[in-house]
Design an enzyme around this catalytic site. Structure first.
Site, PDB file in Angstrom:
ATOM      1  N   VAL A  87     -40.295  85.108 -23.893  1.00 17.52           N
ATOM      2  CA  VAL A  87     -39.106  85.947 -24.091  1.00 17.52           C
ATOM      3  C   VAL A  87     -39.179  86.741 -25.386  1.00 17.52           C
ATOM      4  CG1 VAL A  87     -37.571  84.506 -22.709  1.00 17.52           C
ATOM      5  CG2 VAL A  87     -37.878  83.994 -25.130  1.00 17.52           C
ATOM      6  N   GLY A 113     -44.374  88.342 -31.423  1.00 17.42           N
ATOM      7  CA  GLY A 113     -44.640  89.036 -32.680  1.00 17.42           C
ATOM      8  C   GLY A 113     -46.036  88.713 -33.150  1.00 17.42           C
ATOM      9  N   ALA A 114     -46.385  89.177 -34.345  1.00 12.79           N
ATOM     10  CA  ALA A 114     -47.730  88.963 -34.854  1.00 12.79           C
ATOM     11  C   ALA A 114     -47.967  87.525 -35.282  1.00 12.79           C
ATOM     12  CB  ALA A 114     -47.993  89.901 -36.030  1.00 12.79           C
ATOM     13  N   SER A 115     -46.900  86.814 -35.664  1.00 15.04           N
ATOM     14  CA  SER A 115     -47.083  85.448 -36.168  1.00 15.04           C
ATOM     15  C   SER A 115     -46.576  84.378 -35.213  1.00 15.04           C
ATOM     16  CB  SER A 115     -46.372  85.276 -37.520  1.00 15.04           C
ATOM     17  OG  SER A 115     -44.975  85.474 -37.359  1.00 15.04           O
ATOM     18  N   ALA A 116     -45.815  84.754 -34.191  1.00 14.45           N
ATOM     19  CA  ALA A 116     -45.248  83.735 -33.305  1.00 14.45           C
ATOM     20  C   ALA A 116     -44.876  84.338 -31.964  1.00 14.45           C
ATOM     21  CB  ALA A 116     -44.031  83.082 -33.955  1.00 14.45           C
ATOM     22  N   VAL A 120     -42.205  83.397 -28.585  1.00 18.06           N
ATOM     23  CA  VAL A 120     -41.020  82.600 -28.252  1.00 18.06           C
ATOM     24  C   VAL A 120     -40.932  82.446 -26.738  1.00 18.06           C
ATOM     25  CG1 VAL A 120     -38.524  82.396 -28.451  1.00 18.06           C
ATOM     26  CG2 VAL A 120     -39.838  83.428 -30.299  1.00 18.06           C
ATOM     27  N   ASP A 142     -35.006  89.547 -44.099  1.00 22.01           N
ATOM     28  CA  ASP A 142     -35.337  90.168 -42.815  1.00 22.01           C
ATOM     29  C   ASP A 142     -34.105  90.246 -41.915  1.00 22.01           C
ATOM     30  OD1 ASP A 142     -37.108  91.477 -41.182  1.00 22.01           O
ATOM     31  OD2 ASP A 142     -37.960  89.678 -40.292  1.00 22.01           O
TER      32      ASP A 142
END
Length: 674
Positions: free
Chosen positions: A357, A360-363, A365, A480
């Site tokens: 769902v 991103g570049a680091s995670a 979901v 952020d």
């Protein structure tokens, strides 16, 4: 159900024979005392009580052998946990002494500072958890009743007021403390209680890497001093355990080696075996193998058979109750639950892409389902074998969430998993996704936020930021704040999430280090981009952009390059501010309320950070508890205040207005829920 035969039980208890027949040992065999410390009745008294108030008494107690803190299997610093009880007896006619500290040090012989802590030295190193009972401003003490974490200094780099948590260190009551360090996540946590039951929430939690502080072998013990006061510092019980990186439990392990215990302590404090058993105790144990020992052994076997029968009969029922208990803990507990990787994979169907769902570049979901927790959002972090956990967004986010954050307008952390190369955080699932999705990705959708819902969302985000900036034990700068990180529950209430870039500061801190600006272009305050120093006013700027987003329905930077901040400023200059309202509202709003929200948004994105309000003040204006702000007739120029090398402050005017572009819309990876 038939009971098991005698033979398995016999061999089972044969394995337990040494512990069943061992006799109580003496703490004097385990500990070495220094200075004024001495053994008293069922305790160690570290300082002596003198008739004069300034007694200058210093005492220390260390486990007799140095302990190894280098995990031989992983060649990394091992984790440890300690549980001990202590009390402080103060003189009614004298001020309290310096305090007591749990100490891990490379040497037992050193010149002393406050609480008897070692003086800093290039050849030595120490870690301490201090229980400070005097106020010394020169050491940065917050008061005379606090708990702190010290690294090679008597000045704590993290501390908390114990009295505000209901613990009076100088009450004379026995206090139980739990200290734990988990090297996998680089975190120290401390609990305090008047009882032997550990509280669910630590009194102090701080992210720190001890790999450079703990040498291969270190000495473990306690130190205390009286300084300019006079108190008795007593340590009553002490258990300690070292365990490796692969430990699977996030809870403090109480079954450690008992360095300071007396006969009968196991009923009140927990069981444990001594690491320092010497030949004298071995011989005493051998002498106990007589008729009395054999009789006790046989009776133990018979009693155990009855217990095992009952246990097996209730096993099936117990498994069911355990499952129900896990469901209850995950749903109601304020402390995140550690989950196994198999549970995570089962919940996400093996991280199936159909469950994805957000990415991103680091995670990434995933939407998951736990039998004992319902729907959850599973945030899976990217990690390679040699990645330093200290600088991993997982460590930053986990340390921030687990240590400080409990608020209705923050996404709540439910569980976590750190197994093998997998780093996973499990959050509550919010069915309406992100504010970004509702505002910008459903333009032709039937889901259009009403004016009342938009007001509620803005006030919810304001409440969350007020909590982070002013109401937390330590100030948190989110760094952020954006619509992608604002989640909406079933009733479209806002919850702020994603703390992968968060910075934690002491409220009294006046200096902050410059960093590479992190966040999303369009939300970044101009002075932050210039200096790299995050403050609460940089969060205020991002909040102002969100306010304008919600009111106008526009993106921070539109596809054609239009910046929402500049767009709303231009309408304000032409006295047509209300025309900025989202056309999808079709006029279904109060014009004065819309004007008020847009004015608050412009005030929060004021180029001069001194002119921006605190988020609490902005919320009061939105709720009509404060007058409308006064804005200049046109957008002011950006004014930057760099910090000069000589410590003086100067102001630089940037010619022209600040213009954001979409050439590099994301300075850092996005981590968002959809």
């Amino acid at each position: 159900m038939p009971c098991p035969s005698l033979s398995p039980l016999f061999f089972f208890f044969l394995l337990l024979l040494p512990s069943v027949l061992s006799l109580p040992f003496f703490p004097s065999d385990n500990l070495t005392l220094y200075g004024d410390a001495f053994f008293s009745h069922n305790a160690i008294t570290l300082t002596t009580h003198q008739p004069t108030c300034s007694s200058s008494s210093i005492g220390r107690a260390f486990f007799i052998y140095p302990l190894r803190f280098l995990d031989p299997q992983t060649n990394s610093t091992a984790s440890f946990s300690s549980r001990f009880s202590f009390s402080v007896l103060s003189s009614p006619s004298c001020p309290s002494g310096d305090g007591l500290a749990f100490l891990i040090t490379s040497s037992t012989h050193f010149p002393a500072l406050s609480m008897g802590l070692p003086q800093p030295s290039p050849s030595s190193s120490f870690f301490a958890v201090e229980f400070d009972t005097t106020f010394d401003p020169s050491l940065g003490d917050i008061n005379d009743n606090h708990v702190g974490i010290d690294l090679n200094s008597a000045s704590s780099f993290a501390s908390v007021d114990a009295l505000s948590r209901g613990i009076d260190l100088k009450s004379g009551t026995i206090i139980t403390a739990w200290v734990e360090y988990r090297h996998a996540i680089k975190m120290v946590r401390v609990w305090l209680a008047y009882s032997s039951t550990r509280p669910p929430i630590p009194i102090l939690a701080s992210q720190v890497d001890l790999s450079e502080r703990l040498k291969d072998f270190m000495h473990v013990g306690f130190t205390a001093s009286n300084g300019e006061g006079s108190s008795d510092y007593l340590v009553h019980h002490w258990q300690f355990k070292i365990f490796g990186y692969e430990s699977r439990s996030m809870d403090v392990v109480d079954e450690g080696d008992c360095f300071l215990c007396y006969e009968g302590d196991s009923k009140n404090f927990g069981s444990g075996s001594s690491m320092g058993k010497n030949e004298k105790r071995k011989k005493i144990g051998e002498m106990a193998l007589g008729l009395g020992g054999l009789t006790a052994f046989v009776l133990s076997v018979l009693a155990a058979m009855v217990v095992v029968c009952v246990f097996l009969r209730r096993k099936k029922r117990g498994v069911k109750n355990m499952e129900q208990g896990r469901r209850s803990r995950l749903q109601t507990s304020k402390v995140p639950t550690r989950l196994s990787l198999s549970e995570i994979k089962s919940a996400t169907m093996g991280f199936n892409r159909e469950r994805l769902v957000g990415e991103g570049a680091s995670a990434k979901v995933y939407k998951g389902y736990l039998p004992f927790g319902g729907d959850v959002a599973v945030k899976r972090f990217e990690r390679e074998n040699d990645v330093d956990c200290l600088h991993n967004p997982f460590a930053t986010e986990f340390a921030t969430m687990v240590g400080y954050l409990r608020h209705k307008n923050l996404v709540q952390l439910k569980g976590w998993c750190c197994e093998g190369n997998e780093l996973v955080l499990v959050y509550e699932f919010l069915p309406n996704g992100s504010l970004n999705k509702v505002l910008h990705r459903n333009f032709n959708s039937s889901i259009v936020l009403s004016w009342r819902q938009r007001q509620n969302i803005v006030l919810g985000v304001a409440s969350a930021l007020t909590y982070l900036h002013e109401e937390c034990e330590r100030q948190i700068i989110h760094r952020d704040v954006k619509s992608c990180n604002i989640m909406l529950d079933a009733d479209f209430n806002a919850k702020l999430g994603d703390f992968g870039l968060a910075e934690v500061y002491e409220h009294s801190s006046s200096t902050r280090d410059a960093t590479i600006p992190a966040g999303t272009m369009g939300y970044l305050a101009p002075e932050y981009v210039y200096s790299g120093v995050p403050t609460e006013k940089t969060d205020v700027y991002s909040f102002g952009v969100v306010v304008l987003e919600v009111a106008t329905g526009r993106k921070p930077v539109e596809d054609d390059g239009t910046v929402v901040v500049d767009y709303v400023w231009s309408l304000w200059e032409r006295r047509k501010l209300v025309e900025a309202a989202d056309p999808r509202l079709m006029g279904n709003f109060d014009a004065l309320d819309m004007e008020r929200m847009l004015l608050v948004g412009l005030l929060c994105v004021h180029p001069d950070d001194d002119k921006r309000p605190r988020v609490r003040e902005a919320a009061r204006i939105l709720k009509k508890e404060a007058p409308l702000p006064l804005l200049p007739p046109s957008k002011p120029r950006v004014r930057i205040r760099p910090i000069c090398p000589d410590g003086t402050s100067e102001t630089q005017s940037v010619v022209g207005d600040w213009h954001s572009t979409d050439e590099a819309p994301y300075l850092t990876p996005r981590s968002q829920f959809y």
